[in-house]
Each structure stands twice: as structure tokens, then as C-alpha cells.
Design a protein around this motif. Sequence first.
Motif, PDB file in Angstrom:
ATOM      1  N   LYS A  72       6.448  -4.474  -3.182  1.00 54.61           N
ATOM      2  CA  LYS A  72       6.354  -4.211  -1.745  1.00 54.61           C
ATOM      3  C   LYS A  72       6.254  -5.482  -0.926  1.00 54.61           C
ATOM      4  O   LYS A  72       6.685  -5.521   0.218  1.00 54.61           O
ATOM      5  N   TYR A 115      -1.830   2.498  -4.128  1.00 51.85           N
ATOM      6  CA  TYR A 115      -1.529   1.185  -4.709  1.00 51.85           C
ATOM      7  C   TYR A 115      -2.194   1.063  -6.070  1.00 51.85           C
ATOM      8  O   TYR A 115      -1.622   0.595  -7.039  1.00 51.85           O
ATOM      9  N   ILE A 152       2.741  -3.135  -5.980  1.00 49.20           N
ATOM     10  CA  ILE A 152       2.275  -4.013  -4.908  1.00 49.20           C
ATOM     11  C   ILE A 152       3.183  -5.234  -4.804  1.00 49.20           C
ATOM     12  O   ILE A 152       3.608  -5.637  -3.742  1.00 49.20           O
TER      13      ILE A 152
END
Lengths: 297, 264
Positions: free
Chosen positions: A296, A285, A293
Motif C-alpha cells: 500500500k 492491516y 502494508i
Amino acid sequence: MGAFLNAMPGVIAQGLIWGILAIGVYITFKVLDFADMTVDGSFSLGGATTVMAILAGFDVSIALLAGVLTAMIAGYVTGILHTIFKIPAILSGILTQLGLYSINMRIMGKSTQAVSVDKYALIVSIRFVNETIVIALIFVAAVIALLYIFFGTEIGSAIRATGCNQNMARAQGINTGRCIRLGLVIGNGLVGLSGGLIAQYQGFSDVNSGRGAIVIGLAAVIIGEVVFGSRHNFAFKLATSVLGAVIYYIVIQIVLQLGLKSDYLKLLSASIVALFMAIPAIQSYWQNGKRMIRRKS
Amino acid sequence: MLEIKNLKKTFNKGTINEKAALTGVSLTLNDGDFCTIIGGNGAGKSTILNAIAGVWPVDSGSIVLNGHDITWLPEHKRAKYIGRVFQDPMMGTAATMQIDENLALAARRGQSRFLKPGTTEAERTHYVDLLRSLDLGLEDRLTSKVGLLSGGQRQAITLLMASLKKPDLLLLDEHTAALDPKTAKKVLDLSDLIIQENQLTALMVTHNMKDAIAHGNRLIMMSDGNIIYDVSGEEKENLQVTDLLHKFEEAGSSDAVNDRLVLN
Ligand SMILES: Nc1ncnc2c1ncn2[C@@H]1O[C@H](COP(=O)(O)OP(=O)(O)OP(=O)(O)O)[C@@H](O)[C@H]1O
Ligand SMILES: [Mg+2]
């Protein structure tokens, strides 16, 4: 500080014996790529069988061998559930582990059974810590040497290939189901050995002694990797798992000395393992930046 | 000789995802035949190779290889007779094991495995020679983990593994599709060489019509789970890409001509 140093030999002895469990977990988790929940049950099983066999009058080494064998059977059952009946790996282990609770109770007749070093010629004991360290080291060295040789053989290579890539293994004519069962038998046998030795060391077996054993094993493997690196040969990796177990118990001793209530130990172990297992994801990440991030979530 | 008779396979039977992937395929390959397979996406090319390899059981039909009826043999048992290279370069090798260890696993394909050493010194010298013949600079990297190699290198090693112990049948499923054109050519040439040198019987799936024409002595085209065109010998040698396109149009099936077919 004095109290801490005084406790050190005992902590090291305990860490080394648990290190044998860590090697077992390394075999199933790392070599076989199988998160084997059987461990919690087979650790208690190894202890229960060993203690009851000693109390029944068997020679201590025969009793310990019996502990190893019953734990191997437990691993085999998990293997059958997974490879023959296609039950997911984690669930197979959980089912065996749960069943083992009743079996361990049945073996011991009650939840704990004491075995006194005064009455029996135990191999290790908390009363003889220095001797225990030497004997545990001998066990660890023998186990590592045997496994190093075994995993270099045709059968050992087949197990490693199965853990790495089942597709490839089957294409090379390897019976992957049998390899998984064999790997689980070996891993749990080591766990049973560890359980049988710990029961002698403490002077009793307890039906709950294995609770969270898998997490301690994983913690040891991960600590070993983090502290000593993972670019080593197989024997060294096994040795670092044992050292990982020793470090784990030293850390536990430190936090206890700092005043942590022992009730919190399991939370601590779980957190250590969760944290270290999360590191690769956290790193990726970090590298992929915040955009990743956001996408996601 | 490979004799496939009326092979059928339907995936997800009785669900809305039901898919008849093989609808009664029959195919006979003679010893030494090198047969290429073309067809659109979902035509059943991989499925027929997987059926032969035993990845899952078929619904009906039979597969006989050199007199052995392998139709109901588990995958690891028929591996004794079959060498395989997959589309995904990751699939054919064990990444965490060394090159020599991978080769040694393949050298024991179809044999019982015992508590003997997994790799011997004599084998290693032999492997170095084999790797040198690949000309990919792998002869000095015998003890490297396969996971460190490039896709092309891994496919070359998988090819070597598939032929190390001479198989009765070699299955290549788009084994150059994941590689860059230059590496793809190299691996394809290597496949030709290995098949010729060992006089292997082989099935090779490809999306490249030119490759399908240029390689092997026989070509079959699949559509909707069956073989719709089968050429060999002189007729195959004189085949042109336009002929194949015609055939696709004739078949007129939904998956016949599509973007993944490479025309040149
Ligand atoms: N294991 C499986 N489970 C369910 N369906 C499958 C499976 N394997 C293949 N299929 C289906 O069977 C059909 C034929 O697939 P197959 O993989 O043989 O196609 P292909 O000719 O190899 O195509 P491609 O060129 O895309 O590789 C497809 O519709 C596919 O979705
Ligand atoms: Mg395909």
C-alpha cells in the motif's frame, strides 16, 4: 477521590443531556450515513434561541421548542445544499455551520447571554443536579421511544433504506433526497434540544458552545458501540450512545482530576475519535499482514 | 407496452472521454414480451436499461410505458412502473435491514409512504410463504439482516422484491453474472418462473448466448449503442449460437466479439 465522587452527579447530568446530541448524531451519521457538520452550529443555535426566547418572556418549554425548530431549519438548509444543489455532504454542513456563527451572534446580540434560574422557571439547572438527572432521563427515554416507533414506520424505513443503499431505495420508489433532508431535520432537532437544555443547565448560552460538538457526538456513539457492542436492537443502540456520552464525560472528569489542562480537552476528544475510527483499518492491516502494508505504501 | 423512440445518450459530452452510448435506439415491446439482450462490452446494454429506469436523463428521444411518458420522470417516480435486478448482488437490497423489511419496502413501491407501520404481521406471513417457494431455506430467516445472505440468496430476494408489486416492466441487467454456475442457473430459472407466473414484460441482459437463446420470446443484439439484430417468435426458437456469432461478425464492430462473450 472525594472531589471526583462529588463531581459525579453533575458529570452524569451533563453526559445525559449531551446524550440527546449523541442520539442526533447517531441518526445522521449511522442511520443516514451522513457526516453532518451542521451539528456544531445547530447546537449553539438551539441554546441561543432558547435563551433569547426565555429572556423575551416566552414560557420555558415554548422557548426550548423554538430552539429545536430553529435547529431543524439548520438541518434542512444543509439538506437542501446537498440534495438539491449537489454540494458534497461534509461541505454542505460546514457552510451551514459557518453561516450559523453569524446568525447565532445576531440572535444573541453578543457572544454570551446569561439566563438565571432564580428569575426563570428553567427545566434543568446546575443548581439542581439531581432533578436535572431525572428530567434528562425522562427526555432521553421519550426521545428513544419516539424514534424507535418512527423508524419502524413506512417513512422511517424509507430513511433507513436511503442511508443504507440509495440505489436500492430509488429503485423501490423512495425519494432519497427528501429522506436525507428529513433525516437531517430530525438529527439537528435533537441537537438543538440538547443545546437548549445545556444552555439552561449552565445558565448561559455561548456562541462557541457547539465547537467540536460533532466530535463529542461521534465519540459518544463510538464509545457506546465499543463498550456495549453493536449487535443490539435500535432502541438499545440509541441508549448506548447516551451511555457513551456519559462515559465520555466521566473520562474527561478523570483526566481533568489527574491534572490535564482543560486546553487539551479538544485534542483529547479528537484523538479518541480518530483512534476508534481507525480501529477497523488497523485490524485489517494486522490481519492482512505486513506484506499488504508494504504494497500500500 | 414499452415504446422507445430514437433514444440518444452521450456521456462526458465535449471532453476527450466523450462516448456516444446510445445512438438513436428505437424498440417496442408488447405486453408479455420477454426480451433478452446480448452484445459486447460497452455496446450500451446497461445504458439502455439505465435510461429506461431513469438513472440519469437522456439527451433526446422518448420512453413511453403503458401509455405513460416517463422520459423525464425522476428515477424514484418511475420505479412505480419498473422492477429492477442489478448485476451486483449488493445493489438491490438494503444490507443493514431485515429480509421482511426489505420486502416491505418493495411492497410499497410507487405508493406514498406514511407514519403507518413499515411491516405488518399479515405481510410477514405472506412473505414466509413467498420465501418458502424460493426453496433457499430463507423462510426461517425473516428477521435476518440481508447483509448476512449469500449473493445468490440476495439476488433471489431482489427478484422477489422486483415482482412483489407487479411491475409494468422488469429490468434484469446480467443479474446472474456474479454468481457461481449452479446458483446462476437457479436464479435464472426463478426469473423465468416469476416472469411466467406474473406474465411480466421483461428485458434481460446476458453475456451467455445460450441463455439468451433459451430464455424469452425475443432477442436483440446491440453494438455501438444501437440494436443491430432483432429476432422473435419461431425464428428465435430456431436460433443457434453460430447464427449469433455470424451476426457479430457481420456487424464487424470493435466491441462485437470479445472475451466476455460466453459461447457455450
Ligand atoms: N455513467 C457513465 N458515465 C460515463 N460513461 C458511461 C457511463 N455508463 C456507461 N458509460 C459508457 O457507455 C458505454 C456503454 O456502456 P454500457 O455499460 O451500457 O455497456 P454494456 O453493454 O452494458 O457493457 P458490459 O457488457 O461491459 O456491461 C461504455 O463505453 C461505457 O464506458
Ligand atoms: Mg453492462
